[in-house]
Design an enzyme around this catalytic site. Sequence first.
Site, PDB file in Angstrom:
ATOM      1  N   LEU A  75       4.315 115.258 -13.613  1.00 30.78           N
ATOM      2  CA  LEU A  75       3.367 116.159 -14.309  1.00 30.78           C
ATOM      3  C   LEU A  75       3.778 117.330 -14.620  1.00 30.78           C
ATOM      4  O   LEU A  75       4.242 117.973 -13.889  1.00 30.78           O
ATOM      5  CB  LEU A  75       2.067 115.850 -13.293  1.00 30.78           C
ATOM      6  CG  LEU A  75       0.944 116.958 -14.084  1.00 30.78           C
ATOM      7  CD1 LEU A  75       0.249 115.910 -14.958  1.00 30.78           C
ATOM      8  CD2 LEU A  75       0.157 117.273 -13.106  1.00 30.78           C
ATOM      9  N   ASP A 117     -14.515 126.418 -13.928  1.00 26.73           N
ATOM     10  CA  ASP A 117     -15.643 127.295 -13.763  1.00 26.73           C
ATOM     11  C   ASP A 117     -16.537 127.087 -12.902  1.00 26.73           C
ATOM     12  O   ASP A 117     -16.928 125.836 -12.672  1.00 26.73           O
ATOM     13  CB  ASP A 117     -16.215 127.664 -15.201  1.00 26.73           C
ATOM     14  CG  ASP A 117     -17.027 128.918 -15.178  1.00 26.73           C
ATOM     15  OD1 ASP A 117     -16.790 129.741 -14.480  1.00 26.73           O
ATOM     16  OD2 ASP A 117     -17.658 129.161 -16.199  1.00 26.73           O
ATOM     17  N   HIS A 139     -14.038 130.108  -4.406  1.00 27.54           N
ATOM     18  CA  HIS A 139     -12.372 130.035  -4.692  1.00 27.54           C
ATOM     19  C   HIS A 139     -11.545 129.221  -4.174  1.00 27.54           C
ATOM     20  O   HIS A 139     -10.757 128.449  -4.451  1.00 27.54           O
ATOM     21  CB  HIS A 139     -11.926 131.451  -4.915  1.00 27.54           C
ATOM     22  CG  HIS A 139     -12.683 132.289  -5.962  1.00 27.54           C
ATOM     23  ND1 HIS A 139     -12.943 131.703  -7.282  1.00 27.54           N
ATOM     24  CD2 HIS A 139     -13.242 133.521  -5.904  1.00 27.54           C
ATOM     25  CE1 HIS A 139     -13.629 132.690  -7.897  1.00 27.54           C
ATOM     26  NE2 HIS A 139     -13.911 133.787  -7.135  1.00 27.54           N
TER      27      HIS A 139
HETATM   28  C1  IPE Z   1     -13.106 131.398 -17.494  1.00 29.71           C
HETATM   29  O1  IPE Z   1     -14.287 131.470 -16.626  1.00 29.71           O
HETATM   30  C2  IPE Z   1     -11.920 131.791 -16.919  1.00 29.71           C
HETATM   31  C3  IPE Z   1     -11.400 130.923 -15.997  1.00 29.71           C
HETATM   32  C4  IPE Z   1     -11.980 129.918 -15.592  1.00 29.71           C
HETATM   33  C5  IPE Z   1     -10.392 131.368 -15.360  1.00 29.71           C
HETATM   34  P1  IPE Z   1     -15.003 132.857 -16.752  1.00 29.71           P
HETATM   35  O2  IPE Z   1     -16.009 132.781 -15.697  1.00 29.71           O
HETATM   36  O3  IPE Z   1     -14.194 134.303 -16.577  1.00 29.71           O
HETATM   37  O4  IPE Z   1     -15.792 132.875 -17.887  1.00 29.71           O
HETATM   38  P2  IPE Z   1     -16.950 133.530 -18.782  1.00 29.71           P
HETATM   39  O5  IPE Z   1     -17.030 134.844 -18.175  1.00 29.71           O
HETATM   40  O6  IPE Z   1     -18.149 132.753 -17.996  1.00 29.71           O
HETATM   41  O7  IPE Z   1     -17.128 133.338 -20.158  1.00 29.71           O
HETATM   42  C1  IPE Z   2     -13.996 130.187 -11.885  1.00 25.28           C
HETATM   43  O1  IPE Z   2     -15.382 130.644 -11.122  1.00 25.28           O
HETATM   44  C2  IPE Z   2     -12.851 130.975 -11.395  1.00 25.28           C
HETATM   45  C3  IPE Z   2     -12.231 132.062 -12.279  1.00 25.28           C
HETATM   46  C4  IPE Z   2     -12.894 132.656 -13.234  1.00 25.28           C
HETATM   47  C5  IPE Z   2     -11.294 132.759 -11.262  1.00 25.28           C
HETATM   48  P1  IPE Z   2     -15.866 131.902 -11.622  1.00 25.28           P
HETATM   49  O2  IPE Z   2     -15.498 132.709 -10.449  1.00 25.28           O
HETATM   50  O3  IPE Z   2     -16.072 132.340 -12.679  1.00 25.28           O
HETATM   51  O4  IPE Z   2     -17.402 131.189 -11.013  1.00 25.28           O
HETATM   52  P2  IPE Z   2     -18.731 131.671 -11.425  1.00 25.28           P
HETATM   53  O5  IPE Z   2     -18.712 131.252 -13.016  1.00 25.28           O
HETATM   54  O6  IPE Z   2     -19.148 133.035 -11.228  1.00 25.28           O
HETATM   55  O7  IPE Z   2     -19.807 130.610 -10.812  1.00 25.28           O
HETATM   56 MG    MG Z   3     -17.432 131.710 -14.303  1.00 25.82          MG
END
Ligand code: IPE
Ligand code: IPE
Ligand code: MG
Length: 235
Positions: free
Chosen positions: A132, A21, A38
């Site tokens: 892995l 995240d 990303h």
């Molecule tokens: C969790 O992250 C999902 C992934 C890392 C793919 P999110 O950014 O979607 O989660 P929330 O919305 O903060 O709970």
């Molecule tokens: C995690 O990063 C990747 C996915 C959930 C696809 P985020 O896109 O949720 O990044 P934040 O949480 O907005 O910083």
């Molecule tokens: Mg996120």
Amino acid sequence: MQFLKIKRKCLIPVHVAIIMDGNGRWARQKSLPRIFGHEQGIRTVKKIVKAASCLGIKILTLYAFSTENWKRPINEVESLFSLFAFFVKKEFKELSDLSVCLRILGDLSKFPNDIKAEVDYICGITSKNLGLQLNIALNYGARQELIRAFVEMLRCGIKNPTEEIVSSFLYTAGQPEPDLLIRTSGEFRVSNFLLWQIAYSEIYITDKLWPDFTEQDLKNAVQEFQKRKRRFGGL
Ligand code: IPE
Ligand code: IPE
Ligand code: MG
């Protein structure tokens, strides 16, 4: 990656799961569009897959796209899918010398046919690899995974399910449960990830945003895990 060697090999977690995240916040901190976060996140994936393999971790499960992430703007969702397709087609080949075996956790039915075909191909050709085990959770939701398992069990006429039977109907069938669950970006929640499988996982949360997560951060998480006393409800 000599520095990644950890002496007490016996305490290396067999299965590590990561909620990757913070990509969006990483980009925002740099005044960049979210997609740059990303892209950088994919580079971190490659680095961490290699480091996990080097540390002796046997299974690495990465949360890449949740069933709830469809709520995001369509251009972000499409960019994420293109990045995933790029990872599978180009970047993943680089990991083949590690003998990585790829499995997808999640529902790929909504994905474009060419991506599905490529994923099936890679999963097929890597399935016998002994390195892995890399699970990528894509269009994954733990509640949906459980419903899918219950529906399948009903279809198979199972009336008295045990924990072992339920486990065998999950995407992670045949794999041990995660010993260690890591979440980056400092959020204290599990966001519909592996709800069944993390019943007794040790949880490690770091403020590092995923694009900034390093091999050393993985090692720190493993070393923290090594200090934990797991009781599984006993004494
Ligand atoms: C969790 O992250 C999902 C992934 C890392 C793919 P999110 O950014 O979607 O989660 P929330 O919305 O903060 O709970
Ligand atoms: C995690 O990063 C990747 C996915 C959930 C696809 P985020 O896109 O949720 O990044 P934040 O949480 O907005 O910083
Ligand atoms: Mg996120």
